[in-house]
Design a protein around this motif. Structure first.
Motif, PDB file in Angstrom:
ATOM      1  N   THR A   1       0.818  -1.211   0.000  1.00 26.78           N
ATOM      2  CA  THR A   1       0.000   0.000   0.000  1.00 26.78           C
ATOM      3  C   THR A   1       0.851   1.261   0.000  1.00 26.78           C
ATOM      4  OG1 THR A   1      -1.988   1.012   0.968  1.00 26.78           O
ATOM      5  CG2 THR A   1      -0.338   0.209   2.520  1.00 26.78           C
ATOM      6  N   CYS A   2       0.169   2.375  -0.051  1.00 23.87           N
ATOM      7  CA  CYS A   2       0.831   3.682  -0.119  1.00 23.87           C
ATOM      8  C   CYS A   2       1.424   4.058   1.241  1.00 23.87           C
ATOM      9  CB  CYS A   2      -0.203   4.734  -0.539  1.00 23.87           C
ATOM     10  SG  CYS A   2       0.480   6.380  -0.816  1.00 23.87           S
ATOM     11  N   MET A   3       2.374   4.971   1.205  1.00 22.03           N
ATOM     12  CA  MET A   3       2.977   5.458   2.446  1.00 22.03           C
ATOM     13  C   MET A   3       2.086   6.468   3.171  1.00 22.03           C
ATOM     14  SD  MET A   3       5.920   7.910   0.902  1.00 22.03           S
ATOM     15  CE  MET A   3       5.668   9.664   0.651  1.00 22.03           C
ATOM     16  N   ASP A   4       0.920   6.742   2.597  1.00 17.34           N
ATOM     17  CA  ASP A   4       0.015   7.754   3.156  1.00 17.34           C
ATOM     18  C   ASP A   4      -0.237   7.530   4.658  1.00 17.34           C
ATOM     19  OD1 ASP A   4      -2.268   9.783   1.727  1.00 17.34           O
ATOM     20  OD2 ASP A   4      -2.593   9.140   3.804  1.00 17.34           O
ATOM     21  N   SER A   5      -0.123   8.607   5.413  1.00 11.23           N
ATOM     22  CA  SER A   5      -0.260   8.521   6.877  1.00 11.23           C
ATOM     23  C   SER A   5      -1.694   8.287   7.339  1.00 11.23           C
ATOM     24  CB  SER A   5       0.294   9.795   7.522  1.00 11.23           C
ATOM     25  OG  SER A   5      -0.238  10.933   6.880  1.00 11.23           O
TER      26      SER A   5
ATOM     27  N   PRO B   1       5.338   5.409  -2.172  1.00 16.22           N
ATOM     28  CA  PRO B   1       4.410   6.418  -2.686  1.00 16.22           C
ATOM     29  C   PRO B   1       3.492   5.788  -3.727  1.00 16.22           C
ATOM     30  CG  PRO B   1       6.705   7.149  -2.899  1.00 16.22           C
ATOM     31  CD  PRO B   1       6.735   5.723  -2.491  1.00 16.22           C
ATOM     32  N   GLY B   2       2.205   5.775  -3.457  1.00 15.16           N
ATOM     33  CA  GLY B   2       1.262   5.195  -4.401  1.00 15.16           C
ATOM     34  C   GLY B   2       1.034   3.703  -4.239  1.00 15.16           C
ATOM     35  N   GLY B   3       1.896   3.040  -3.500  1.00 13.42           N
ATOM     36  CA  GLY B   3       1.709   1.608  -3.252  1.00 13.42           C
ATOM     37  C   GLY B   3       1.830   0.740  -4.487  1.00 13.42           C
TER      38      GLY B   3
ATOM     39  N   GLY C   1      -4.699   0.542  -3.160  1.00 12.11           N
ATOM     40  CA  GLY C   1      -4.620   1.960  -3.485  1.00 12.11           C
ATOM     41  C   GLY C   1      -5.589   2.692  -2.574  1.00 12.11           C
ATOM     42  N   HIS C   2      -5.612   4.009  -2.646  1.00  9.06           N
ATOM     43  CA  HIS C   2      -6.550   4.713  -1.776  1.00  9.06           C
ATOM     44  C   HIS C   2      -7.058   5.996  -2.408  1.00  9.06           C
ATOM     45  CE1 HIS C   2      -3.835   8.024  -0.358  1.00  9.06           C
ATOM     46  NE2 HIS C   2      -2.900   7.167  -0.715  1.00  9.06           N
ATOM     47  N   THR C   3      -8.165   6.458  -1.890  1.00  6.04           N
ATOM     48  CA  THR C   3      -8.751   7.707  -2.381  1.00  6.04           C
ATOM     49  C   THR C   3      -7.848   8.882  -1.989  1.00  6.04           C
ATOM     50  OG1 THR C   3     -10.040   7.939  -0.343  1.00  6.04           O
ATOM     51  CG2 THR C   3     -11.119   6.818  -2.175  1.00  6.04           C
ATOM     52  N   ARG C   4      -7.940   9.941  -2.742  1.00 10.54           N
ATOM     53  CA  ARG C   4      -7.181  11.179  -2.494  1.00 10.54           C
ATOM     54  C   ARG C   4      -5.674  10.931  -2.365  1.00 10.54           C
ATOM     55  NH1 ARG C   4      -8.473  14.730   1.661  1.00 10.54           N
ATOM     56  NH2 ARG C   4      -9.704  13.427   3.047  1.00 10.54           N
ATOM     57  N   CYS C   5      -5.158  10.009  -3.188  1.00 10.22           N
ATOM     58  CA  CYS C   5      -3.723   9.715  -3.186  1.00 10.22           C
ATOM     59  C   CYS C   5      -2.987  10.785  -4.004  1.00 10.22           C
ATOM     60  CB  CYS C   5      -3.459   8.340  -3.780  1.00 10.22           C
ATOM     61  SG  CYS C   5      -1.706   7.883  -3.774  1.00 10.22           S
ATOM     62  N   ALA C   6      -1.989  11.386  -3.401  1.00  9.26           N
ATOM     63  CA  ALA C   6      -1.235  12.443  -4.095  1.00  9.26           C
ATOM     64  C   ALA C   6      -0.545  11.906  -5.343  1.00  9.26           C
ATOM     65  CB  ALA C   6      -0.201  13.049  -3.147  1.00  9.26           C
ATOM     66  N   MET C   7      -0.136  10.650  -5.307  1.00 11.68           N
ATOM     67  CA  MET C   7       0.569  10.072  -6.456  1.00 11.68           C
ATOM     68  C   MET C   7      -0.363   9.856  -7.644  1.00 11.68           C
ATOM     69  SD  MET C   7       3.652  10.011  -5.536  1.00 11.68           S
ATOM     70  CE  MET C   7       4.437   9.081  -6.846  1.00 11.68           C
TER      71      MET C   7
END
Ligand code: ZN
Length: 164
Positions: A35-39, A60-62, A88-94
């Motif tokens: 998965t993404c590194m999103d906190s 980043p982006g997973g 993946g996830h919603t509102r991902c910057a990547m």
């Protein structure tokens, strides 16, 4: 040496009541998570898992890149992973920036050229997810017995939905 003082103090408290030592590095629930590194993502908590249950690979982006593939081959053959979730996830910057936009922002922050570094923005999130799932399902060293799924996690509701 003071940069990490607060975190080390928190760790001292953590270690005082730590009771999960002693087990090996096998993924006890047989789960691998990419998965993404999103906190905003808590990979274990969102799946009802605990410490020791899963191998977790974040970037980043997973995306399933070379390093991730290498790790998952080790995970399925040596560390007990039988199911892999690519999330993946919603509102991902990547997935909401272009590679050029990312580079421009990094250059503005760094105050120098960043054209030599690769930033892998995602142009179509579902297409990338499907590609990554396919990459794992067809990898010669990922046995067919390993289940691979592609998911999107909603960072605003906590809900995980399987797409592939
Ligand atoms: Zn993200």
């Amino acid at each position: 040496m003071d940069d990490f003082k607060d975190l080390l103090a928190a760790n001292a408290t953590y270690a005082e009541t730590f009771e999960d030592g002693g087990f090996d590095g096998i993924a006890r629930a047989g789960v691998g998570i990419v998965t993404c590194m999103d906190s905003r993502i808590e990979p274990l908590a969102m799946l009802g898992l605990d410490l020791g249950d899963a191998k977790i690979l974040r970037s980043p982006g997973g995306r399933v890149d070379h390093a991730t593939l290498e790790a998952l081959v080790i995970a399925v053959h040596l560390l007990g992973v039988e199911r892999i979730l690519v999330v993946g996830h919603t509102r991902c910057a990547m997935a909401s920036s272009t590679t050029q936009e990312l580079r421009d922002r990094i250059e503005a922050s760094a105050g120098q050229d960043a054209s030599w570094l690769t930033f892998s923005a995602i142009t179509d999130q579902l297409e990338s997810l499907a590609d990554d799932v396919q990459k794992l399902r067809t990898h010669p060293l990922v046995p067919e017995s390993v289940a691979v799924g592609g998911f999107i996690y909603d960072v605003d509701t906590g809900a995980l939905a399987q797409r592939f």
